[in-house]
Each structure stands twice: as structure tokens, then as C-alpha cells.
Design a protein around this motif. Structure first.
Motif, PDB file in Angstrom:
ATOM      1  N   CYS A  76      42.301  23.093  46.262  1.00  0.00           N
ATOM      2  CA  CYS A  76      41.798  22.739  44.921  1.00  0.00           C
ATOM      3  C   CYS A  76      40.859  21.535  45.018  1.00  0.00           C
ATOM      4  CB  CYS A  76      42.960  22.396  43.977  1.00  0.00           C
ATOM      5  SG  CYS A  76      43.937  23.822  43.497  1.00  0.00           S
ATOM      6  N   SER A 100      43.980  31.704  45.078  1.00  0.00           N
ATOM      7  CA  SER A 100      42.872  31.794  44.120  1.00  0.00           C
ATOM      8  C   SER A 100      43.338  31.574  42.683  1.00  0.00           C
ATOM      9  CB  SER A 100      42.099  33.102  44.270  1.00  0.00           C
ATOM     10  OG  SER A 100      42.954  34.194  44.371  1.00  0.00           O
ATOM     11  N   THR A 101      44.546  32.033  42.332  1.00  0.00           N
ATOM     12  CA  THR A 101      45.002  31.761  40.963  1.00  0.00           C
ATOM     13  C   THR A 101      45.240  30.262  40.779  1.00  0.00           C
ATOM     14  OG1 THR A 101      47.301  32.219  41.589  1.00  0.00           O
ATOM     15  CG2 THR A 101      46.088  34.014  40.587  1.00  0.00           C
ATOM     16  N   LYS A 104      41.796  28.593  40.374  1.00  0.00           N
ATOM     17  CA  LYS A 104      41.220  28.905  39.058  1.00  0.00           C
ATOM     18  C   LYS A 104      41.917  28.100  37.951  1.00  0.00           C
ATOM     19  CE  LYS A 104      40.553  32.830  36.006  1.00  0.00           C
ATOM     20  NZ  LYS A 104      39.320  33.539  35.777  1.00  0.00           N
ATOM     21  N   SER A 105      43.259  28.015  38.005  1.00  0.00           N
ATOM     22  CA  SER A 105      43.967  27.240  36.968  1.00  0.00           C
ATOM     23  C   SER A 105      43.666  25.754  37.079  1.00  0.00           C
ATOM     24  CB  SER A 105      45.486  27.375  37.036  1.00  0.00           C
ATOM     25  OG  SER A 105      45.883  28.561  37.538  1.00  0.00           O
ATOM     26  N   THR A 113      35.217  26.051  34.761  1.00  0.00           N
ATOM     27  CA  THR A 113      35.548  27.450  35.029  1.00  0.00           C
ATOM     28  C   THR A 113      35.060  27.863  36.414  1.00  0.00           C
ATOM     29  OG1 THR A 113      33.472  28.127  34.029  1.00  0.00           O
ATOM     30  CG2 THR A 113      35.412  28.244  32.629  1.00  0.00           C
ATOM     31  N   LEU A 114      35.767  28.808  36.970  1.00  0.00           N
ATOM     32  CA  LEU A 114      35.322  29.505  38.175  1.00  0.00           C
ATOM     33  C   LEU A 114      35.408  30.981  37.837  1.00  0.00           C
ATOM     34  CD1 LEU A 114      37.101  27.858  41.236  1.00  0.00           C
ATOM     35  CD2 LEU A 114      34.713  27.613  40.551  1.00  0.00           C
ATOM     36  N   GLU A 115      34.402  31.728  38.226  1.00  0.00           N
ATOM     37  CA  GLU A 115      34.458  33.173  38.025  1.00  0.00           C
ATOM     38  C   GLU A 115      34.984  33.770  39.336  1.00  0.00           C
ATOM     39  OE1 GLU A 115      31.413  36.726  36.782  1.00  0.00           O
ATOM     40  OE2 GLU A 115      30.701  34.669  36.613  1.00  0.00           O
ATOM     41  N   VAL A 116      36.274  34.060  39.375  1.00  0.00           N
ATOM     42  CA  VAL A 116      36.907  34.444  40.646  1.00  0.00           C
ATOM     43  C   VAL A 116      37.120  35.955  40.712  1.00  0.00           C
ATOM     44  CG1 VAL A 116      38.880  34.073  42.178  1.00  0.00           C
ATOM     45  CG2 VAL A 116      38.114  32.218  40.694  1.00  0.00           C
ATOM     46  N   CYS A 134      46.270  36.506  35.620  1.00  0.00           N
ATOM     47  CA  CYS A 134      45.399  35.341  35.672  1.00  0.00           C
ATOM     48  C   CYS A 134      43.945  35.722  35.422  1.00  0.00           C
ATOM     49  CB  CYS A 134      45.538  34.709  37.040  1.00  0.00           C
ATOM     50  SG  CYS A 134      45.327  35.959  38.281  1.00  0.00           S
ATOM     51  N   ILE A 136      41.862  37.698  37.097  1.00  0.00           N
ATOM     52  CA  ILE A 136      40.984  37.811  38.265  1.00  0.00           C
ATOM     53  C   ILE A 136      40.725  39.300  38.519  1.00  0.00           C
ATOM     54  CG2 ILE A 136      40.818  37.457  40.775  1.00  0.00           C
ATOM     55  CD1 ILE A 136      42.312  34.870  40.465  1.00  0.00           C
TER      56      ILE A 136
END
Ligand SMILES: [Zn+2]
Length: 273
Positions: A76, A100-101, A104-105, A113-116, A134, A136
Motif C-alpha cells: 500500500c 489488490s483489494t 484498493k481500499s 481511487t485506483l481502477e483495479v 470489492c 474488481i
């Protein structure tokens, strides 16, 4: 518009409630869990690919216990340092999405924001990822034939998954970021010492990758204690050793109620030249 592309004609896919469709009419239904299967070999082979259900469940239970939380926290911080708000991130080999979750959180908690997107060869892993709810989008696909257009991602996460550096070069935008996590020499040595008479050290791959510059490497590690056979079994089953270990050596694990071992990782951050 989704960032996934059609595996047949390579055109963009549009996401609908229950399916993805390209402008040439190729349609891909979502599973009831929400992932889409974009693996081209699906028609010719009924066999399952990638980590199986037992392995995926063991990994989810182990990771959700928080034992590798320190790795997720470090990832992170690295993403916060290197990825601008709104970056498109492809988790290549996302598994059940623990990392990845979390990333993103973490961004969401900081108002960013992240577009995952997630890709994995294992349907079972993606089922568990979808259950994390989540948001994704995720697809069953090979890392060596990613369902992404050329130069479409700002960042690729390659966490304990196979090196597909050629595909990563194709899919990343110029100047894009590749974040790799690899086990260091003594990763899980305590576990291996409990199974094998002559435990071996992991080999580290070379840092240099064609077309990329490595800008940051971090070595992190921690010892942890597993105080029940269930926890030990979860760790054992999520490793490649589980399928490589003979019956006699497996018995050693079945009688263990207590294990101390170390988790040692190297995180490498690259930029595409
Ligand atoms: Zn198509």
C-alpha cells in the motif's frame, strides 16, 4: 467500456450486467460469481487450470488471518508513493485478491481511487475474489496472453505469480510501473525444515529485466508462530510444496501443532523505459 479486450478479435469489450461483448459480436458470459472466462483454451479442454480449490481456500484462510498483513501494508505504501490518483492497475495473477483489494481500499480510505483489474488462471481463485465484493472486474486468462490492449495499464502487480515480462512490456503504458514480489532465500525455511531432511534455499531471480529500470527494492520479513495444526496445514497447502511432498514427509506435517517460521519477501519496483 471495460479495459478487457476480446480474446478472439482483440477489440474492446463492453461490460453489461451479465456478459461482456465486443463490436464483432463475440460474447462472454459472466459466471454467477461475476468473473468472466477469457481463456482461449476453454473450448478445447475441460481440465481446470491453476491453483485448485483446496489450495485457494487454504491461502484465503491463511492470508485472512493477517500473517502477511505486513507485506500488504508495505505494498500500500509503495503504491501510494508511485501511483497517481486514478491509475489503472492490473493484478496479474491476482489469486483471491488479498493484496489488490487491500490496496484498493487503502486508496479509497485516503480519498483516492485506483481502477483495479484482476487476471488469474484459476477459476476457484476468482470465485473467492468475487466473494470479497470489492468491485474488481476479473477474468480467467493466461498471464502470457493478457486480455488487455497494448499500452493500457499504468501499473502491473506481479505478486508471487509467474514472470510474463514480455506481456507486461506490451500492456504497460510507456513509463508504467511494474511491482514484483518474490520470496527471498529463507522464505518459509522453518516450514521446509519441518518437512524435509535437507531443506533448500530459494533461488532469487536476477534484478535486471529487459526494457525496465529497477527504481526501488525493499526486503521485508517477519517470523511468525502457527499454534494449531489447522494453521500449519493452511500454510502448507498454499505452497507448491504441498503437491511435491511425498506421503511420508506429509505425515510429519499432520502431527505438528506448533511451528515457527519466517516470511521473507523482496519487493521490486520497475518503470518501463
Ligand atoms: Zn471479438
Amino acid at each position: 467500456m471495460s479495459l478487457f479486450i476480446c480474446p478472439v478479435c482483440k477489440q474492446a469489450l463492453t461490460e453489461y450486467e451479465k456478459l461482456y461483448k465486443c463490436e464483432n459480436g463475440h460474447c462472454f458470459d459472466k459466471s454467477k460469481f461475476g468473473y468472466v472466462n477469457l481463456l482461449q483454451s476453454q473450448k478445447s479442454s475441460a481440465k481446470r487450470h491453476g491453483d485448485d480449490r483446496l489450495m485457494v481456500r487454504a491461502r484465503r484462510d491463511f492470508l485472512d488471518s493477517g500473517a502477511y498483513g505486513f507485506l500488504r501494508d508495505e505494498l500500500c505504501r509503495i503504491c501510494e508513493k508511485y501511483l497517481p490518483d486514478g491509475s489503472v492497475v492490473l493484478d496479474a495473477g491476482c489469486g483471491e485478491g488479498y493484496y489488490s483489494t487491500g490496496i484498493k481500499s487503502f486508496f479509497a480510505q485516503n480519498g483516492k481511487t485506483l481502477e483495479v483489474y484482476g487476471v488469474d488462471i484459476s477459476k476457484d481463485a476468482l470465485e473467492f475474489l468475487c466473494k470479497r465484493k470489492c468491485g474488481i472486474p476479473c477474468a480467467v486468462a493466461s498471464l502470457f496472453d493478457l486480455p488487455f490492449a497494448d499500452e493500457s495499464a499504468d501499473c502491473i502487480l506481479n505478486i508471487f505469480s509467474p514472470d510474463a515480462d514480455g506481456e507486461f512490456r506490451r500492456v504497460l503504458k510507456k513509463g508504467g510501473c511494474l511491482i514484483k514480489v518474490i520470496p527471498r532465500e529463507k522464505h518459509l525455511f522453518g516450514l521446509k525444515a519441518a518437512i524435509y531432511d535437507e531443506p533448500y534455499l530459494n533461488e532469487m531471480p536476477a534484478v535486471e529485466i529487459d526494457g525496465f529500470s529497477c527504481v526501488d527494492t525493499r526486503q521485508i520479513g517477519k517470523s511468525f508462530l502457527l499454534d494449531s495444526n489447522e494453521k500449519i496445514q493452511n500454510l502448507f497447502k498454499m505452497t507448491p510444496y504441498y503437491y511435491k511432498t511425498g506421503v511420508e514427509d506429509q505425515k510429519k506435517i499432520n502431527s505438528l501443532g506448533y511451528l515457527e517460521t519466517e516470511a521473507e519477501f523482496e519487493i521490486r519496483v520497475y518503470f518501463l523505459n
